[in-house]
Design an enzyme around this catalytic site. Structure first.
Site, PDB file in Angstrom:
ATOM      1  N   GLY A 153      76.298 105.327 -26.916  1.00 15.04           N
ATOM      2  CA  GLY A 153      76.852 104.742 -25.724  1.00 15.04           C
ATOM      3  C   GLY A 153      75.694 104.112 -24.943  1.00 15.04           C
ATOM      4  N   GLU A 183      72.975 113.126  -7.337  1.00 18.31           N
ATOM      5  CA  GLU A 183      73.910 111.950  -7.568  1.00 18.31           C
ATOM      6  C   GLU A 183      75.071 112.285  -6.565  1.00 18.31           C
ATOM      7  OE1 GLU A 183      73.960 112.777 -12.126  1.00 18.31           O
ATOM      8  OE2 GLU A 183      75.707 114.395 -12.043  1.00 18.31           O
ATOM      9  N   GLU A 186      76.470  92.655   5.361  1.00 14.22           N
ATOM     10  CA  GLU A 186      75.668  93.558   6.179  1.00 14.22           C
ATOM     11  C   GLU A 186      75.085  95.278   5.348  1.00 14.22           C
ATOM     12  OE1 GLU A 186      74.099  92.088   8.893  1.00 14.22           O
ATOM     13  OE2 GLU A 186      73.290  94.529   8.597  1.00 14.22           O
ATOM     14  N   HIS A 230      70.668 116.098 -20.737  1.00 11.99           N
ATOM     15  CA  HIS A 230      70.828 116.364 -19.291  1.00 11.99           C
ATOM     16  C   HIS A 230      71.400 117.338 -19.314  1.00 11.99           C
ATOM     17  CE1 HIS A 230      72.371 116.728 -15.596  1.00 11.99           C
ATOM     18  NE2 HIS A 230      74.003 116.561 -15.495  1.00 11.99           N
TER      19      HIS A 230
HETATM   20  P1  NAI Z   1      78.733 107.260 -22.522  1.00 12.77           P
HETATM   21  O1  NAI Z   1      80.109 107.480 -21.358  1.00 12.77           O
HETATM   22  O2  NAI Z   1      78.240 105.668 -22.595  1.00 12.77           O
HETATM   23  O3  NAI Z   1      79.715 107.919 -23.713  1.00 12.77           O
HETATM   24  C1  NAI Z   1      78.644 108.034 -25.013  1.00 12.77           C
HETATM   25  C2  NAI Z   1      79.679 107.362 -26.172  1.00 12.77           C
HETATM   26  O4  NAI Z   1      80.369 108.970 -26.518  1.00 12.77           O
HETATM   27  C3  NAI Z   1      80.759 106.316 -25.610  1.00 12.77           C
HETATM   28  O5  NAI Z   1      79.906 104.822 -26.797  1.00 12.77           O
HETATM   29  C4  NAI Z   1      81.556 107.147 -27.086  1.00 12.77           C
HETATM   30  O6  NAI Z   1      81.397 106.211 -28.299  1.00 12.77           O
HETATM   31  C5  NAI Z   1      81.787 108.161 -27.282  1.00 12.77           C
HETATM   32  N1  NAI Z   1      83.005 109.521 -27.065  1.00 12.77           N
HETATM   33  C6  NAI Z   1      83.112 109.530 -25.571  1.00 12.77           C
HETATM   34  N2  NAI Z   1      84.045 110.528 -25.822  1.00 12.77           N
HETATM   35  C7  NAI Z   1      83.852 110.487 -26.596  1.00 12.77           C
HETATM   36  C8  NAI Z   1      84.954 112.272 -26.652  1.00 12.77           C
HETATM   37  N3  NAI Z   1      85.861 112.987 -26.368  1.00 12.77           N
HETATM   38  N4  NAI Z   1      84.493 112.675 -28.329  1.00 12.77           N
HETATM   39  C9  NAI Z   1      83.191 112.144 -29.496  1.00 12.77           C
HETATM   40  N5  NAI Z   1      82.847 110.605 -28.939  1.00 12.77           N
HETATM   41  C10 NAI Z   1      83.426 110.277 -27.869  1.00 12.77           C
HETATM   42  O7  NAI Z   1      77.083 108.442 -22.183  1.00 12.77           O
HETATM   43  P2  NAI Z   1      76.524 108.058 -21.229  1.00 12.77           P
HETATM   44  O8  NAI Z   1      76.104 107.463 -19.872  1.00 12.77           O
HETATM   45  O9  NAI Z   1      75.276 107.688 -21.975  1.00 12.77           O
HETATM   46  O10 NAI Z   1      76.470 109.620 -21.620  1.00 12.77           O
HETATM   47  C11 NAI Z   1      75.486 110.667 -22.625  1.00 12.77           C
HETATM   48  C12 NAI Z   1      74.339 111.078 -21.448  1.00 12.77           C
HETATM   49  O11 NAI Z   1      73.050 111.294 -21.291  1.00 12.77           O
HETATM   50  C13 NAI Z   1      74.918 112.279 -20.830  1.00 12.77           C
HETATM   51  O12 NAI Z   1      74.713 114.211 -21.298  1.00 12.77           O
HETATM   52  C14 NAI Z   1      74.627 111.683 -19.761  1.00 12.77           C
HETATM   53  O13 NAI Z   1      74.476 113.210 -19.156  1.00 12.77           O
HETATM   54  C15 NAI Z   1      73.427 111.684 -19.761  1.00 12.77           C
HETATM   55  N6  NAI Z   1      72.787 110.975 -19.514  1.00 12.77           N
HETATM   56  C16 NAI Z   1      73.095 110.010 -19.142  1.00 12.77           C
HETATM   57  C17 NAI Z   1      72.777 108.737 -18.572  1.00 12.77           C
HETATM   58  C18 NAI Z   1      72.492 106.592 -17.931  1.00 12.77           C
HETATM   59  O14 NAI Z   1      72.141 106.416 -17.789  1.00 12.77           O
HETATM   60  N7  NAI Z   1      73.994 106.966 -18.310  1.00 12.77           N
HETATM   61  C19 NAI Z   1      70.846 108.845 -17.249  1.00 12.77           C
HETATM   62  C20 NAI Z   1      70.638 110.256 -17.642  1.00 12.77           C
HETATM   63  C21 NAI Z   1      71.345 111.466 -18.928  1.00 12.77           C
HETATM   64 MG    MG Z   2      70.887 111.713 -12.482  1.00 13.49          MG
END
Ligand code: NAI
Ligand code: MG
Length: 332
Positions: free
Chosen positions: A25, A199, A231, A112
Site C-alpha cells: 500500500g 496524531e 481563511e 509502527h
Molecule cells: P495501507 O492502508 O496503504 O494498506 C497496505 C496494504 O495492505 C493495502 O494496499 C492492501 O493491499 C493490504 N491490505 C489491506 N487490508 C488487508 C487485509 N484485510 N488483509 C490483507 N491485506 C490487506 O497501509 P499504510 O498506511 O501504508 O500503513 C502500513 C503500516 O505503515 C502501518 O503499520 C502504519 O502504521 C505504518 N505507517 C504508515 C505511514 C503512512 O504514511 N501511511 C507512516 C508511517 C508508518
Molecule cells: Mg504518525
C-alpha cells in the site's frame, strides 16, 4: 539523543537476505521500491483479492516488477518479514499466515510499534523484532529518495535474538535514504505512544476539529463558505510551512504584528489549560492500553464507526466547498 547518519550504517548487513514486504500500500510500495533501488532483494506478500474484489495493490506490485506471493509464501521465503498492512489487520494476518514461518534467526519488522506494544502479535523469542519508520507520509518519502536524499526516520529493536538486529534495521533505514536525513533510535513504546499521541491530539485530532469549528462559526454567522475555507484551511498550510522552516518565531516574523498580537490575545482563550489536562488524559489512555483495546474492538466488528465517521465527514460543508475550490484554483 544521538542522530545516526549514512556512515553509521552498512548495507552489508542485508547481503544475501530477502526482505518480504507484506502489504503493497502507501508505505509498502514506497519502502519496497526504495530498498530495491538500493540493491536489496525485496519480494512482496499480498492478497490477490480483498473483500471479494481484485486487490489493486497486488496488480500494482506485479506491474512494478516485483515477485508477488501470497502473504504466507512470502513470509516463508524471507529472512526479514516487514509487515506494512493497515495496523488493525496485523494481528489476525500474523496469526493465520505468518506465525508458522517465523523460524529461528529470522526478523519481524514493522513501521509502527502498535501491534508489538499492545501484544496483538507475540513473536517467538528466537527471532529479531525490529522497527524502521519514516517520519513522513509515503509519497514524500519516495520523492525525497528519488531526489537523492531521504526523510528522517526512527529505528527500534525490541528483541535481538541474533545479536545483529540493530545492524539489520540500520541497513534497512540506509537503503531507504533515512540515514541521509538522520535516524533516531528509540524504543517500540516511545514510538507507539508518541505517534498515537501526536496524531490524536495535534496533527489529525485537534487540528481537524479546529478547522471545522472555525469554518462552522464563520459560515453560521453568514460569511461566504469560500472565504471561510481560504481563511481556516487553505492558509493553514502556508502557516505550517513557515513554522516548519524556522519555528514559531519565523512565522511571527512573517505575519503582521496584528496577527501576532491576536495570537497572544486570543490563542490561550481558545486553547486554554483545560486542553492540556485533557491531553494528559489522552496520553494516559494511550499508555494504559485503553485506546488500543477500544480500537481493536472496533476493528473486530468490521470498523462500523470508522466507516460512519468517514462518510459523515465527506458530507461536511467544508469538504464539499473545499473540493470545488481546489479544482477552481488548480494550475491549468
Ligand atoms: P495501507 O492502508 O496503504 O494498506 C497496505 C496494504 O495492505 C493495502 O494496499 C492492501 O493491499 C493490504 N491490505 C489491506 N487490508 C488487508 C487485509 N484485510 N488483509 C490483507 N491485506 C490487506 O497501509 P499504510 O498506511 O501504508 O500503513 C502500513 C503500516 O505503515 C502501518 O503499520 C502504519 O502504521 C505504518 N505507517 C504508515 C505511514 C503512512 O504514511 N501511511 C507512516 C508511517 C508508518
Ligand atoms: Mg504518525
Amino acid at each position: 539523543m544521538k542522530i545516526y547518519h549514512d556512515h553509521d550504517a552498512n548495507l552489508d548487513a542485508l547481503k544475501g537476505k530477502t526482505v518480504a514486504v507484506i502489504g503493497y500500500g502507501s508505505q509498502g510500495s514506497a519502502q519496497a521500491l526504495c530498498m530495491r533501488d538500493s540493491g536489496v532483494k525485496v519480494i512482496i506478500g499480498e492478497t490477490e483479492k480483498l473483500d471479494g474484489n481484485e486487490n489493486p495493490s497486488w496488480t500494482r506490485a506485479k506491474n512494478e516488477g516485483f515477485e508477488v506471493y501470497s502473504i504466507g509464501e512470502a513470509a516463508e521465503k524471507a529472512d526479514i518479514v516487514h509487515i506494512l498492512l493497515p495496523d488493525e489487520f496485523h494481528g489476525p494476518v500474523y496469526k493465520s499466515e505468518i506465525e508458522a514461518h517465523m523460524k529461528a534467526g529470522k526478523a519481524l519488522c514493522c513501521s509502527h510499534g502498535f501491534n508489538i506494544v499492545y501484544k496483538q502479535i507475540v513473536p517467538p523469542a528466537d527471532v529479531d523484532v525490529i522497527m524502521v519508520a519514516p517520519k513522513s507520509p509515503a509519497t514524500e518519502e519516495r520523492k525525497a529518495f528519488l531526489a537523492g536524499f531521504g526523510v528522517p526516520g526512527l529505528v527500534a529493536v525490541q528483541q535481538d535474538a541474533t545479536g545483529k538486529a540493530f545492524d539489520v534495521v540500520m541497513a534497512m533505514a540506509k537503503s531507504m535514504g533515512f540515514t541521509k536525513a538522520g535516524v533516531l533510535k528509540c524504543t517500540f513504546e516511545e514510538e507507539t505512544y508518541e505517534d498515537l499521541f501526536g496524531e490524536q491530539n495535534v496533527l489529525c485530532g485537534g487540528t481537524v476539529d479546529l478547522i471545522k469549528y472555525g469554518f462552522e462559526v464563520l459560515t453560521e454567522a453568514g460569511y461566504p463558505p469560500e472565504m471561510a475555507y481560504f481563511e481556516v484551511c487553505h492558509e493553514l498550510k502556508l502557516i505550517v510551512d513557515l513554522i516548519f522552516e524556522g519555528g514559531i518565531g519565523r512565522m511571527n516574523e512573517v505575519i503582521s504584528n496584528t496577527a501576532e498580537w491576536g495570537e497572544y490575545y486570543n490563542g490561550p482563550f481558545i486553547i486554554d489549560p483545560s486542553v492540556k489536562e485533557r491531553m494528559k488524559q489522552s496520553l494516559k489512555r494511550i499508555e494504559d492500553g485503553t485506546f488500543a483495546r477500544e480500537w481493536m474492538e472496533e476493528a473486530k466488528k468490521g470498523r462500523p464507526n470508522l466507516m460512519k465517521k468517514r462518510a459523515d465527514l465527506a458530507k461536511h460543508p467544508i469538504e464539499i466547498v473545499g473540493k470545488e475550490i481546489r479544482t477552481l484554483f488548480e494550475k491549468k
